[in-house]
Design a protein around this motif. Structure first.
Motif, PDB file in Angstrom:
ATOM      1  N   ARG A 111     -59.954 -28.528  72.563  1.00 56.16           N
ATOM      2  CA  ARG A 111     -62.086 -28.505  72.552  1.00 56.16           C
ATOM      3  C   ARG A 111     -61.896 -28.959  73.734  1.00 56.16           C
ATOM      4  O   ARG A 111     -62.965 -28.152  74.466  1.00 56.16           O
ATOM      5  N   GLU A 112     -61.521 -29.883  74.292  1.00 50.83           N
ATOM      6  CA  GLU A 112     -62.535 -30.570  75.417  1.00 50.83           C
ATOM      7  C   GLU A 112     -61.851 -30.250  76.185  1.00 50.83           C
ATOM      8  O   GLU A 112     -62.524 -30.614  77.346  1.00 50.83           O
ATOM      9  N   ASP A 113     -60.787 -29.836  76.697  1.00 52.58           N
ATOM     10  CA  ASP A 113     -60.200 -29.611  76.794  1.00 52.58           C
ATOM     11  C   ASP A 113     -60.911 -27.833  78.428  1.00 52.58           C
ATOM     12  O   ASP A 113     -60.577 -27.820  79.176  1.00 52.58           O
ATOM     13  N   SER A 131     -64.179 -27.715  78.039  1.00 51.00           N
ATOM     14  CA  SER A 131     -64.891 -27.677  78.818  1.00 51.00           C
ATOM     15  C   SER A 131     -64.604 -29.342  80.314  1.00 51.00           C
ATOM     16  O   SER A 131     -66.056 -28.724  80.103  1.00 51.00           O
ATOM     17  N   ARG A 132     -64.036 -29.267  80.033  1.00 50.31           N
ATOM     18  CA  ARG A 132     -63.598 -30.628  81.635  1.00 50.31           C
ATOM     19  C   ARG A 132     -62.766 -29.476  82.264  1.00 50.31           C
ATOM     20  O   ARG A 132     -61.746 -28.804  82.750  1.00 50.31           O
TER      21      ARG A 132
END
Length: 348
Positions: free
Chosen positions: A331-333, A335-336
């Motif tokens: 999930r973080e990836d 938006s990174r």
């Protein structure tokens, strides 16, 4: 062979214990000093690393110190590559020392072989008794699997090498280091090299004197983090990790499964399989502990017997943690931004 101007790049963070010996080995190289710059990219060290580097700049003006606000190795390498002036990039590590021919052999191998990355062999060293015991473990097949760069005495094309030596143009062609990879960034880059049709060459005469962790806690933490990042890396970049990276996970999972099945079913079949698995493992454990102790001294025997399962279980449980951490990481990836900038960093 005319030797090119090169950029030696070292990601560093909290390396005051090793940095002076590392720098001394770099400037004892038989590569012409006027033909290289040495870029230390510091990940906001909290010890005297940067102060020591600035002190050593007085004797070695080739030293450049750059800031890495993101702290991790792939960010450091991309900062160093963007700032570099050399046509060849030599990636080093501050946790190591380098024989005087290391840089020259790396550059000559890169330029004389049909390859995109040239490297050598780890010679694992330890400090103190526990460090020596851990180093001995990491020199055996049970400790590192079939990691060619730790065990080979032959030259040839391989899947990966430690650190590496590259033409700068390679990064213009395939991109820089993947900034998502807190670990395994070398594996990922080498996978991308192979995928693009490139080759990686190992010259066993290129030696790296690498200092391993010197405490039980340190080596278990390393195993845990390696195991965790192996799962994440394999998910993000399928094919970049080998089967050997997941053997500890299979060992831990099979042990847990067989214990549960034995308790739940009271079946001798599952108990027998568990005993067979652990019997084979302990046989290997005692064999390698014995071979080390016979050469280094019998005080190593009980420590090695404990080190192997401690390291392997920490590694396996790290992989389990990697599996449970994957959803949040992915999930973080999404938006990174991992593309990185291209502006020059400030030299100090």
């Amino acid at each position: 062979m005319q030797l090119p101007f090169i950029s030696v790049i070292l990601p560093v963070r909290n390396e005051e214990k090793y940095i002076e010996a590392c720098v001394a080995s770099i400037f004892a190289q038989d590569y012409p000093a006027e033909q290289m710059e040495v870029l230390f990219v510091d990940g906001r060290s909290e010890d005297r690393t940067v102060a020591l580097l600035h002190e050593m700049q007085k004797a070695h003006p080739q030293i450049v110190v750059l800031d890495n606000p993101n702290r991790t190795v792939p960010y450091a390498m991309n900062i160093g590559i963007r700032e570099s002036r050399g046509e060849v990039i030599v990636r080093l590590d501050a946790h190591a020392e380098y024989p005087e021919d290391y840089v020259r052999l790396s550059v000559e191998t890169l330029l004389s072989r049909d390859c995109d990355n040239a490297g050598g062999v780890f010679e694992t060293r330890g400090r103190g008794f526990m460090g020596e015991a851990i180093a001995e473990m990491l020199r055996t097949p049970l400790g590192v699997g079939n990691a060619t760069y730790r065990l080979t005495t032959e030259d040839g094309y391989v899947d990966t090498v430690p650190f590496g030596c590259f033409r700068r143009a390679l990064f213009d062609r395939i991109g820089g280091f993947d900034e998502r990879m807190t670990r395994n960034q070398d594996n990922e880059l080498n996978f991308r090299i192979r995928k693009s049709g490139g080759k990686i060459y190992l010259n066993h005469n290129i030696r790296v004197l690498y200092y391993c962790r010197d405490t039980m806690r340190g080596i278990m933490k390393m195993g845990y983090m390696n195991g965790k990042w192996n799962v994440i890396t394999m998910t993000l970049v399928p094919g970049s990790m080998g089967v050997r990276h997941f053997v500890p996970l299979a060992f831990v999972l099979s042990t847990i499964l067989l214990v549960l099945l034995t308790l739940l079913t009271r079946s001798m079949l599952f108990g027998g399989l568990l005993a067979l698995e652990w019997g084979a493992y302990l046989l290997l454990d005692f064999f390698y502990a014995y071979t080390i102790a016979r050469e280094r001294g019998w005080r190593f025997f009980p420590v090695e017997v404990i080190l192997y399962p401690a390291f392997h279980f920490a590694y396996g449980f790290g992989s389990l943690r990697g599996i449970t951490a994957l959803p949040a990481f992915l999930r973080e990836d999404r938006s990174r931004d991992t593309t990185g900038g291209i502006k020059k960093e400030q030299r100090t």
